[in-house]
Design a protein around this motif. Sequence first.
Motif, mmCIF file in Angstrom:
data_model
loop_
_atom_site.group_PDB
_atom_site.id
_atom_site.type_symbol
_atom_site.label_atom_id
_atom_site.label_comp_id
_atom_site.label_asym_id
_atom_site.label_seq_id
_atom_site.Cartn_x
_atom_site.Cartn_y
_atom_site.Cartn_z
ATOM 1 N N ASP A 154 13.139 1.217 -14.201
ATOM 2 C CA ASP A 154 12.867 2.593 -14.623
ATOM 3 C C ASP A 154 12.509 3.487 -13.435
ATOM 4 O O ASP A 154 12.234 3.000 -12.342
ATOM 5 C CB ASP A 154 11.691 2.620 -15.616
ATOM 6 N N SER A 155 12.454 4.785 -13.685
ATOM 7 C CA SER A 155 11.988 5.734 -12.669
ATOM 8 C C SER A 155 10.483 5.537 -12.491
ATOM 9 O O SER A 155 9.818 4.902 -13.322
ATOM 10 C CB SER A 155 12.262 7.162 -13.127
ATOM 11 N N ILE A 156 9.942 6.113 -11.412
ATOM 12 C CA ILE A 156 8.503 5.994 -11.141
ATOM 13 C C ILE A 156 7.690 6.577 -12.303
ATOM 14 O O ILE A 156 6.688 5.999 -12.729
ATOM 15 C CB ILE A 156 8.139 6.709 -9.808
ATOM 16 N N ALA A 157 8.136 7.714 -12.851
ATOM 17 C CA ALA A 157 7.403 8.365 -13.956
ATOM 18 C C ALA A 157 7.331 7.442 -15.169
ATOM 19 O O ALA A 157 6.274 7.300 -15.801
ATOM 20 C CB ALA A 157 8.088 9.678 -14.326
ATOM 21 N N VAL A 159 -9.819 3.452 -16.519
ATOM 22 C CA VAL A 159 -9.498 4.863 -16.793
ATOM 23 C C VAL A 159 -7.962 4.959 -16.771
ATOM 24 O O VAL A 159 -7.365 5.242 -15.736
ATOM 25 C CB VAL A 159 -10.112 5.802 -15.720
ATOM 26 N N PRO A 160 -7.296 4.698 -17.939
ATOM 27 C CA PRO A 160 -5.828 4.559 -17.942
ATOM 28 C C PRO A 160 -5.080 5.770 -17.395
ATOM 29 O O PRO A 160 -4.086 5.634 -16.691
ATOM 30 C CB PRO A 160 -5.489 4.347 -19.427
ATOM 31 N N GLU A 161 -5.597 6.988 -17.712
ATOM 32 C CA GLU A 161 -4.850 8.202 -17.329
ATOM 33 C C GLU A 161 -4.800 8.430 -15.817
ATOM 34 O O GLU A 161 -4.034 9.260 -15.331
ATOM 35 C CB GLU A 161 -5.428 9.441 -18.030
ATOM 36 N N GLU A 162 -5.629 7.683 -15.052
ATOM 37 C CA GLU A 162 -5.607 7.855 -13.583
ATOM 38 C C GLU A 162 -4.746 6.795 -12.904
ATOM 39 O O GLU A 162 -4.743 6.666 -11.675
ATOM 40 C CB GLU A 162 -7.039 7.843 -13.035
ATOM 41 N N THR A 163 -3.997 6.031 -13.687
ATOM 42 C CA THR A 163 -3.127 4.984 -13.131
ATOM 43 C C THR A 163 -1.924 5.614 -12.430
ATOM 44 O O THR A 163 -1.335 6.572 -12.925
ATOM 45 C CB THR A 163 -2.620 4.063 -14.270
ATOM 46 N N ILE A 164 -1.575 5.066 -11.266
ATOM 47 C CA ILE A 164 -0.416 5.561 -10.506
ATOM 48 C C ILE A 164 0.417 4.366 -10.039
ATOM 49 O O ILE A 164 -0.135 3.356 -9.577
ATOM 50 C CB ILE A 164 -0.865 6.366 -9.261
ATOM 51 N N VAL A 165 1.745 4.463 -10.174
ATOM 52 C CA VAL A 165 2.654 3.449 -9.615
ATOM 53 C C VAL A 165 3.268 4.049 -8.359
ATOM 54 O O VAL A 165 3.799 5.157 -8.378
ATOM 55 C CB VAL A 165 3.761 3.058 -10.616
ATOM 56 N N PHE A 166 3.189 3.313 -7.241
ATOM 57 C CA PHE A 166 3.721 3.826 -5.974
ATOM 58 C C PHE A 166 5.187 3.436 -5.788
ATOM 59 O O PHE A 166 5.648 2.432 -6.325
ATOM 60 C CB PHE A 166 2.881 3.323 -4.803
ATOM 61 N N LYS A 167 5.878 4.227 -4.972
ATOM 62 C CA LYS A 167 7.323 4.020 -4.862
ATOM 63 C C LYS A 167 7.751 3.194 -3.654
ATOM 64 O O LYS A 167 8.812 3.406 -3.099
ATOM 65 C CB LYS A 167 8.064 5.362 -4.891
#
Length: 387
Positions: free
Chosen positions: A62-65, A103-111
């Motif tokens: 999938d895309s990063i988003a 804090v789920p909403e602050e999760t980030i996946v890096f590219k």
Amino acid sequence: MVECDDAAAQASQALYRKVAYDFMLELVKVPGGEEARAQLRRQAEWIAVLSAISGEIKESHDSIAKRTDRARHFLADPKNELVAIDPPLPLPLDPSVLLTGVVPEETIVFKSSLHPIKVVFRTTAGRKYPILFKTGDDLRQDQLVIQIITLMDQLLQKENLDLKLSPYKILATSTTAGLSQFVPSTTFQSLSSRYRTNPALAYLKQNNPDARGPLGIRKEALDTFVKSCAGYCVITYILGVGDRHLDNLLLAPDGHFFHADFGFILGRDPKPFAPAMKLTKEMVDCMGGSGSEHYRQFKQYCFLAYSALRKNSNLILNLFSLMVDANIPDIRLEPDKAVLKVKERFHLELNEEEAIRHLERIIDDNLNALVPVVIDKLHELVQAFRA
């Protein structure tokens, strides 16, 4: 437990399994032992849940988003027992920190190629603690490098040389995964795309403005930048850290410069014609250019650090010789040469003055080299394509 699971090291695997078994057997016999055992089990479950989502995100196309949305949804799912952690759980990375929930909403996946995930937890102290979870790398090597950097920092401080190094905490949780402390910072790559001219200086100016300070920056911030650049340049040169590009050179708002990702050490590098030392134009421009007083100071700090670490080379080389039988990827490749490769970088056959002249040549050669600039540009194009 990581060593117990390492099928590649069968000789030591049985030994570690026996140690783990005996330890658990004795643990439950002491007062509070049952509770400690239950806590260890909960920590193992916590790591298993994070490993599952990290592996799934890494394998998806999938895309990063979309990957980020999926990670947030997974962490917010009550059945994964991360939203509320009760009783609070000691963080395996730093047991003095007690986690109360994610804090789920602050999760980030890096590219980057392995798509590490930044997960933010609440603590009993009322603060937030961000961690980075990564699957696909043997982080035991990173863990070793961070331990060596921490040791070198202590050796330099003994010589009254504080180079503002900030080694972050790191923990391998299996032979192919692990977590590290997330230090709020920005990569030189994203700084270059955010600011047109002199990106690092513009970033420091934005976070530490001082009209009376050098280059318009608060003196302490520029001093921290110059010192930490010198420390990391010398240490990564001695350890032969490879695969250096603008995505793993980081800058914190207060001026701390540091390296991340130590998947290649002892002179190994996936890119051809890699420089012996990573000193980029962006770093030098932030000091005011190669003719500036701050750049001259940077070189002086490099020479002082190199001299101090050469004095302690026996301790550093002994530690590497103790690691020869460990299952560290870049040591395992040529175990008989691991110590030699570090020793070569110390140039112990030279006297102090000759060694400093040699280091100065490396700094100057790197500054004027064209190949690293081309490699950084290619890396930027590849990352843009991945996004």
